[in-house]
Design a protein around this motif. Structure first.
Motif, PDB file in Angstrom:
ATOM      1  N   HIS A  70       0.845  -1.198   0.000  1.00 24.33           N
ATOM      2  CA  HIS A  70       0.000   0.000   0.000  1.00 24.33           C
ATOM      3  C   HIS A  70       0.882   1.250   0.000  1.00 24.33           C
ATOM      4  O   HIS A  70       1.873   1.315   0.733  1.00 24.33           O
ATOM      5  CB  HIS A  70      -0.906   0.037   1.227  1.00 24.33           C
ATOM      6  CG  HIS A  70      -2.061  -0.902   1.168  1.00 24.33           C
ATOM      7  ND1 HIS A  70      -1.929  -2.270   1.312  1.00 24.33           N
ATOM      8  CD2 HIS A  70      -3.396  -0.669   0.977  1.00 24.33           C
ATOM      9  CE1 HIS A  70      -3.112  -2.840   1.220  1.00 24.33           C
ATOM     10  NE2 HIS A  70      -4.014  -1.892   1.012  1.00 24.33           N
ATOM     11  N   ASP A  71       0.510   2.204  -0.828  1.00 19.75           N
ATOM     12  CA  ASP A  71       1.175   3.513  -0.788  1.00 19.75           C
ATOM     13  C   ASP A  71       0.528   4.339   0.314  1.00 19.75           C
ATOM     14  O   ASP A  71      -0.692   4.554   0.316  1.00 19.75           O
ATOM     15  CB  ASP A  71       1.031   4.235  -2.134  1.00 19.75           C
ATOM     16  CG  ASP A  71       1.829   3.550  -3.241  1.00 19.75           C
ATOM     17  OD1 ASP A  71       2.931   3.050  -2.955  1.00 19.75           O
ATOM     18  OD2 ASP A  71       1.330   3.510  -4.383  1.00 19.75           O
ATOM     19  N   LEU A  72       1.343   4.793   1.241  1.00 19.51           N
ATOM     20  CA  LEU A  72       0.853   5.546   2.382  1.00 19.51           C
ATOM     21  C   LEU A  72       1.382   6.977   2.328  1.00 19.51           C
ATOM     22  O   LEU A  72       2.551   7.207   2.013  1.00 19.51           O
ATOM     23  CB  LEU A  72       1.299   4.898   3.700  1.00 19.51           C
ATOM     24  CG  LEU A  72       0.936   3.419   3.887  1.00 19.51           C
ATOM     25  CD1 LEU A  72       1.495   2.904   5.201  1.00 19.51           C
ATOM     26  CD2 LEU A  72      -0.576   3.227   3.829  1.00 19.51           C
ATOM     27  N   LEU A 118      10.392   0.018  12.760  1.00 16.58           N
ATOM     28  CA  LEU A 118       9.463  -0.954  13.336  1.00 16.58           C
ATOM     29  C   LEU A 118       8.494  -1.476  12.283  1.00 16.58           C
ATOM     30  O   LEU A 118       8.193  -2.679  12.243  1.00 16.58           O
ATOM     31  CB  LEU A 118       8.698  -0.335  14.505  1.00 16.58           C
ATOM     32  CG  LEU A 118       7.722  -1.256  15.252  1.00 16.58           C
ATOM     33  CD1 LEU A 118       8.383  -2.556  15.676  1.00 16.58           C
ATOM     34  CD2 LEU A 118       7.125  -0.536  16.450  1.00 16.58           C
ATOM     35  N   CYS A 119       8.032  -0.610  11.400  1.00 11.63           N
ATOM     36  CA  CYS A 119       7.163  -1.064  10.302  1.00 11.63           C
ATOM     37  C   CYS A 119       7.888  -2.048   9.392  1.00 11.63           C
ATOM     38  O   CYS A 119       7.314  -3.063   8.968  1.00 11.63           O
ATOM     39  CB  CYS A 119       6.667   0.129   9.494  1.00 11.63           C
ATOM     40  SG  CYS A 119       5.469   1.166  10.354  1.00 11.63           S
ATOM     41  N   MET A 120       9.138  -1.751   9.090  1.00 12.02           N
ATOM     42  CA  MET A 120       9.938  -2.668   8.276  1.00 12.02           C
ATOM     43  C   MET A 120      10.079  -4.011   8.974  1.00 12.02           C
ATOM     44  O   MET A 120       9.983  -5.081   8.346  1.00 12.02           O
ATOM     45  CB  MET A 120      11.308  -2.041   8.001  1.00 12.02           C
ATOM     46  CG  MET A 120      11.264  -0.810   7.117  1.00 12.02           C
ATOM     47  SD  MET A 120      12.831   0.115   7.099  1.00 12.02           S
ATOM     48  CE  MET A 120      13.966  -1.119   6.481  1.00 12.02           C
ATOM     49  N   TYR A 121      10.313  -3.965  10.268  1.00  9.73           N
ATOM     50  CA  TYR A 121      10.462  -5.206  11.037  1.00  9.73           C
ATOM     51  C   TYR A 121       9.165  -6.014  11.002  1.00  9.73           C
ATOM     52  O   TYR A 121       9.187  -7.233  10.799  1.00  9.73           O
ATOM     53  CB  TYR A 121      10.849  -4.871  12.473  1.00  9.73           C
ATOM     54  CG  TYR A 121      11.034  -6.077  13.356  1.00  9.73           C
ATOM     55  CD1 TYR A 121      12.217  -6.798  13.348  1.00  9.73           C
ATOM     56  CD2 TYR A 121      10.003  -6.507  14.206  1.00  9.73           C
ATOM     57  CE1 TYR A 121      12.388  -7.905  14.159  1.00  9.73           C
ATOM     58  CE2 TYR A 121      10.168  -7.615  15.024  1.00  9.73           C
ATOM     59  CZ  TYR A 121      11.367  -8.303  14.991  1.00  9.73           C
ATOM     60  OH  TYR A 121      11.531  -9.416  15.788  1.00  9.73           O
ATOM     61  N   THR A 128       1.809  10.072  14.513  1.00  7.80           N
ATOM     62  CA  THR A 128       1.183  10.102  13.192  1.00  7.80           C
ATOM     63  C   THR A 128       0.374   8.844  12.900  1.00  7.80           C
ATOM     64  O   THR A 128      -0.413   8.818  11.954  1.00  7.80           O
ATOM     65  CB  THR A 128       2.242  10.246  12.089  1.00  7.80           C
ATOM     66  OG1 THR A 128       3.103   9.091  12.119  1.00  7.80           O
ATOM     67  CG2 THR A 128       3.070  11.514  12.281  1.00  7.80           C
ATOM     68  N   GLY A 129       0.600   7.777  13.676  1.00 15.62           N
ATOM     69  CA  GLY A 129      -0.158   6.546  13.490  1.00 15.62           C
ATOM     70  C   GLY A 129       0.423   5.567  12.498  1.00 15.62           C
ATOM     71  O   GLY A 129      -0.209   4.561  12.185  1.00 15.62           O
ATOM     72  N   LEU A 130       1.644   5.806  12.010  1.00 19.05           N
ATOM     73  CA  LEU A 130       2.196   4.953  10.955  1.00 19.05           C
ATOM     74  C   LEU A 130       2.255   3.487  11.375  1.00 19.05           C
ATOM     75  O   LEU A 130       1.830   2.602  10.627  1.00 19.05           O
ATOM     76  CB  LEU A 130       3.592   5.436  10.550  1.00 19.05           C
ATOM     77  CG  LEU A 130       4.306   4.580   9.494  1.00 19.05           C
ATOM     78  CD1 LEU A 130       3.535   4.586   8.172  1.00 19.05           C
ATOM     79  CD2 LEU A 130       5.739   5.054   9.278  1.00 19.05           C
ATOM     80  N   VAL A 131       2.774   3.196  12.554  1.00 15.01           N
ATOM     81  CA  VAL A 131       2.924   1.804  12.978  1.00 15.01           C
ATOM     82  C   VAL A 131       1.568   1.114  13.072  1.00 15.01           C
ATOM     83  O   VAL A 131       1.387  -0.008  12.582  1.00 15.01           O
ATOM     84  CB  VAL A 131       3.673   1.723  14.319  1.00 15.01           C
ATOM     85  CG1 VAL A 131       3.685   0.288  14.841  1.00 15.01           C
ATOM     86  CG2 VAL A 131       5.106   2.240  14.167  1.00 15.01           C
ATOM     87  N   GLY A 132       0.600   1.772  13.690  1.00 19.06           N
ATOM     88  CA  GLY A 132      -0.725   1.175  13.812  1.00 19.06           C
ATOM     89  C   GLY A 132      -1.391   0.952  12.464  1.00 19.06           C
ATOM     90  O   GLY A 132      -2.061  -0.066  12.251  1.00 19.06           O
ATOM     91  N   ILE A 133      -1.208   1.885  11.550  1.00 22.23           N
ATOM     92  CA  ILE A 133      -1.773   1.750  10.202  1.00 22.23           C
ATOM     93  C   ILE A 133      -1.185   0.535   9.501  1.00 22.23           C
ATOM     94  O   ILE A 133      -1.902  -0.280   8.908  1.00 22.23           O
ATOM     95  CB  ILE A 133      -1.520   3.030   9.383  1.00 22.23           C
ATOM     96  CG1 ILE A 133      -2.375   4.186   9.942  1.00 22.23           C
ATOM     97  CG2 ILE A 133      -1.811   2.807   7.896  1.00 22.23           C
ATOM     98  CD1 ILE A 133      -1.971   5.545   9.421  1.00 22.23           C
ATOM     99  N   VAL A 134       0.141   0.396   9.569  1.00 15.81           N
ATOM    100  CA  VAL A 134       0.799  -0.738   8.914  1.00 15.81           C
ATOM    101  C   VAL A 134       0.380  -2.052   9.570  1.00 15.81           C
ATOM    102  O   VAL A 134       0.121  -3.048   8.874  1.00 15.81           O
ATOM    103  CB  VAL A 134       2.329  -0.557   8.947  1.00 15.81           C
ATOM    104  CG1 VAL A 134       3.041  -1.822   8.471  1.00 15.81           C
ATOM    105  CG2 VAL A 134       2.735   0.630   8.079  1.00 15.81           C
ATOM    106  N   ALA A 135       0.289  -2.073  10.888  1.00 16.31           N
ATOM    107  CA  ALA A 135      -0.144  -3.298  11.572  1.00 16.31           C
ATOM    108  C   ALA A 135      -1.559  -3.690  11.137  1.00 16.31           C
ATOM    109  O   ALA A 135      -1.848  -4.877  10.940  1.00 16.31           O
ATOM    110  CB  ALA A 135      -0.092  -3.096  13.084  1.00 16.31           C
TER     111      ALA A 135
END
Length: 219
Positions: free
Chosen positions: A29-31, A53-56, A76-83
């Motif tokens: 997904h493009d974020l 962490l998202c990469m991991y 910004t919510g990036l980690v939660g969005i990716v999870a």
């Protein structure tokens, strides 16, 4: 994360923090993550620890599908969005002043979410924990949330409340100061802690923690 506005820093390494958005591709997904350093400071920019962490989560194939997760100090919510994109049902949390900004990023990057895979909720560490199920999460995420010593005790209280003995905590952090190491020492009194990843390029550590049984916790 602390809600502290800062003046613009002229150093090139920090210039990306003043961009109005940051773009990524995770989980196919493009974020596009909106940033607002001037208004909300460190809570409204994407830090390297979140990206690592998202990469991991993606590259190490952390099992997320069907898991119940919570992100602390989401910014910004990036980690939660990716999870959420990787299959978890995620509660994405931060302090009240950041929630409108955080919610906008979640809605912009998870526009079609009929299963309700992500929700945004207010959480100030150590306060109102009864609103969250004790031991009710499979995974707890935190990216660059260990840097203010005054928050260490309430953060530990929050982690203990959210975690069962089976919960996996993943903390991604740059170790900048001696106090950061002190937090890890405090965490080890109540959790088993191991470093599972180190990104040499960005100098980011990822720690995995599990809550110790009561008999093994230091009083």
């Amino acid at each position: 994360m602390a809600l502290v506005p800062y003046v613009e820093n002229p150093l090139p390494v920090l210039s990306k923090l003043h961009n109005t958005s940051a773009e990524f591709n995770f989980a196919n997904h493009d974020l596009r993550i909106t940033q607002d350093w001037k208004r909300l400071g460190v809570a409204a920019v994407v830090w390297d620890a979140a990206v690592v962490l998202c990469m991991y989560l993606e590259l190490e194939r952390v099992e997320l599908k069907g898991k119940v997760a919570i992100e602390l100090g989401a910014g910004t919510g990036l980690v939660g969005i990716v999870a959420a994109l990787l299959g978890a049902k995620v509660t994405i949390t931060d302090r009240e002043p950041a929630l409108d900004f955080l919610s906008a990023n979640v809605k912009a990057n998870l526009p079609a979410d009929p299963l309700g895979s992500a929700s945004v909720s207010e959480l100030t560490w150590g306060e109102g924990l009864h609103r969250y199920p004790a031991g009710g999460f499979d995974l707890v995420f935190g990216a660059d949330i260990v840097y203010l010593e005054d928050t260490f005790v309430p953060l530990l209280q929050t982690l203990e409340h959210l975690c069962s003995d089976a919960t996996v905590v993943l903390l991604s952090s740059k170790i900048r100061y001696e106090r950061d190491t002190r937090f890890l020492s405090m965490l080890k009194q109540r959790f088993t802690v191991e470093e599972v990843h180190y990104d040499k390029q960005w100098d980011i550590h990822i720690y995995r923690a599990h809550r110790l049984p009561p008999a093994r916790r230091d009083l």
